[in-house]
Design an enzyme around this catalytic site. Structure first.
Site, PDB file in Angstrom:
ATOM      1  N   ASP A 168       6.447  -8.473   2.411  1.00  0.00           N
ATOM      2  CA  ASP A 168       5.965  -9.228   3.612  1.00  0.00           C
ATOM      3  C   ASP A 168       6.968  -8.794   4.610  1.00  0.00           C
ATOM      4  OD1 ASP A 168       4.558 -10.637   5.322  1.00  0.00           O
ATOM      5  OD2 ASP A 168       5.013 -12.619   4.513  1.00  0.00           O
TER       6      ASP A 168
ATOM      7  N   HIS B 284       4.097  -0.633   8.455  1.00  0.00           N
ATOM      8  CA  HIS B 284       3.410  -0.200   7.181  1.00  0.00           C
ATOM      9  C   HIS B 284       4.090   1.138   6.631  1.00  0.00           C
ATOM     10  CE1 HIS B 284       1.088  -3.636   7.647  1.00  0.00           C
ATOM     11  NE2 HIS B 284       0.215  -2.996   8.300  1.00  0.00           N
TER      12      HIS B 284
ATOM     13  N   LEU C 278       9.315   3.103 -16.710  1.00  0.00           N
ATOM     14  CA  LEU C 278       9.149   1.970 -15.723  1.00  0.00           C
ATOM     15  C   LEU C 278       7.482   2.035 -15.422  1.00  0.00           C
ATOM     16  CD1 LEU C 278      10.502  -0.172 -13.303  1.00  0.00           C
ATOM     17  CD2 LEU C 278       9.590   1.718 -11.794  1.00  0.00           C
TER      18      LEU C 278
HETATM   19  C1  V0D Z   1       1.491  -1.393   3.256  1.00  0.00           C
HETATM   20  C2  V0D Z   1       4.221  -2.474   2.339  1.00  0.00           C
HETATM   21  C3  V0D Z   1       2.430   2.036  -1.182  1.00  0.00           C
HETATM   22  C4  V0D Z   1       3.046  -3.331   2.219  1.00  0.00           C
HETATM   23  C5  V0D Z   1       4.294  -0.975   1.644  1.00  0.00           C
HETATM   24  C6  V0D Z   1      -3.366  -0.316   0.590  1.00  0.00           C
HETATM   25  C7  V0D Z   1       1.824  -2.849   3.076  1.00  0.00           C
HETATM   26  C8  V0D Z   1       3.531  -0.182   2.189  1.00  0.00           C
HETATM   27  C9  V0D Z   1       1.182   1.990  -1.812  1.00  0.00           C
HETATM   28  C10 V0D Z   1       0.647   2.390  -2.960  1.00  0.00           C
HETATM   29  C11 V0D Z   1       1.066  -0.171   1.083  1.00  0.00           C
HETATM   30  C12 V0D Z   1      -0.811   2.095  -3.446  1.00  0.00           C
HETATM   31  C13 V0D Z   1      -1.162   2.644  -4.761  1.00  0.00           C
HETATM   32  C14 V0D Z   1      -0.376   3.663  -5.409  1.00  0.00           C
HETATM   33  C15 V0D Z   1       0.891   3.755  -4.816  1.00  0.00           C
HETATM   34  C16 V0D Z   1       1.446   3.492  -3.768  1.00  0.00           C
HETATM   35  C17 V0D Z   1       0.561   1.108  -0.792  1.00  0.00           C
HETATM   36  C18 V0D Z   1      -0.970  -0.152   0.117  1.00  0.00           C
HETATM   37  C19 V0D Z   1       0.010  -0.603   1.393  1.00  0.00           C
HETATM   38  C20 V0D Z   1      -2.350  -0.931   0.186  1.00  0.00           C
HETATM   39  F1  V0D Z   1      -0.753   4.018  -6.476  1.00  0.00           F
HETATM   40  N1  V0D Z   1       2.615   1.416  -0.076  1.00  0.00           N
HETATM   41  N2  V0D Z   1       1.562   0.841   0.221  1.00  0.00           N
HETATM   42  N3  V0D Z   1      -0.651   0.466  -0.751  1.00  0.00           N
HETATM   43  N4  V0D Z   1       2.060  -0.380   2.271  1.00  0.00           N
END
Ligand code: V0D
Length: 266
Positions: A46, A63, A157
């Site tokens: 968050d 993000h 992991l």
């Molecule tokens: C945005 C903070 C990695 C939270 C982290 C759509 C919000 C960065 C992934 C990720 C997001 C997803 C799948 C995967 C590998 C990495 C990610 C989303 C948002 C949601 F196989 N960061 N991240 N996915 N944020």
């Protein structure tokens, strides 16, 4: 004079300042090791928007920097011997955000994986996804499923991404499956056990989280792994996710280890 006698004396006379109180906790700054490393750490990531706002940047910049923290914390967790890292990346509630922000978020899995999949494979990481695929764009699901496929035989992991995840819906779906089995005469309702329910949860096959971390000061579960967190230790911090560092993770895990030692003493 012994190492702690100064503190003991001050404690006895009640003249410790706030600052001295903190120092007297004798915080170990070591990288966590030994037994008692949590097998499964789950994180509610968050504060990306708040981090950006505090810097006068657009939310998407938060993000994007949050994604860098995902890389950093995945490496750090792996490095100390965590077996499963579950990250709450997108909740079923997040669809209420502005359309442009949701569209940006849905591109992050591809962006992350195009940068990092090679290194994840080199490091024997297994990628998993936990959530409802239905509403997610095809390009998002395709990117994640390709990573899942390419890492499915890895034994290191487990990086478990909660995408379009909501715990109540997960449990309602499990209840439907049990009802279907009962109607089909495959299951006696009076004989339903926790394990019958658990096997329909999206976390099936993973151990329950030992430690839940939530960043950015909120002290809620927000529909995250309600069943699976029944016995977990919780650790909260005011730090925004894009600023969450290896040291913060180590702090959380050292605190987890201290709590585990206290139970052992009883
Ligand atoms: C945005 C903070 C990695 C939270 C982290 C759509 C919000 C960065 C992934 C990720 C997001 C997803 C799948 C995967 C590998 C990495 C990610 C989303 C948002 C949601 F196989 N960061 N991240 N996915 N944020």
């Amino acid at each position: 004079m012994g190492l702690f006698s100064k503190w003991l004396r001050k404690l006895r006379f009640g003249v410790l300042t706030e600052n001295e109180m903190q120092q007297s906790q004798v915080k170990s700054e070591e990288i966590p090791s030994g037994d008692n490393i949590p097998e499964h750490v789950a994180i509610i990531m968050d504060g990306n928007g708040r981090w950006a706002k505090a810097r006068g940047l657009p939310r998407i910049a938060g993000h994007h920097n949050g994604m860098k923290a995902v890389k950093r914390i995945t490496k750090a967790a792996d490095g100390i011997g965590v077996k499963v890292l579950t990250l709450y990346a997108f909740s079923t509630e997040n669809w209420k955000r502005p359309k442009a922000e949701v569209e940006f978020l849905m591109k992050l899995p591809q962006e992350f994986l195009s940068l990092e999949l090679g290194e994840l494979i080199e490091n024997n990481v297994q990628v998993k996804m936990m959530g409802n695929r239905d509403l997610l764009p095809d390009h998002t699901v395709a990117a994640v499923e390709e990573a899942v496929r390419q890492t499915r035989h890895n034994t290191g992991l487990i990086l478990n991404l909660a995408l379009n995840y909501g715990s109540r819906l997960e449990m309602v779906e499990a209840a439907k499956q049990l009802a279907r089995q009962a109607v089909a005469g495959e299951l006696d309702p009076d004989k339903i056990e926790e394990s019958d329910f658990e096997k329909w949860l999206l976390s099936c096959g993973l151990p329950d989280p030992d430690l839940l971390i939530r960043t950015s000061g909120e002290l809620r579960l927000s529909n995250f792994m309600l069943w699976q967190l029944a016995y977990s230790e919780f650790w909260f911090t005011d730090v925004y996710w894009p600023e969450f560092s290896e040291e913060h993770l180590y702090d959380a895990i050292r605190e987890y280890q201290r709590r585990a030692r206290r139970y052992g003493g009883l």
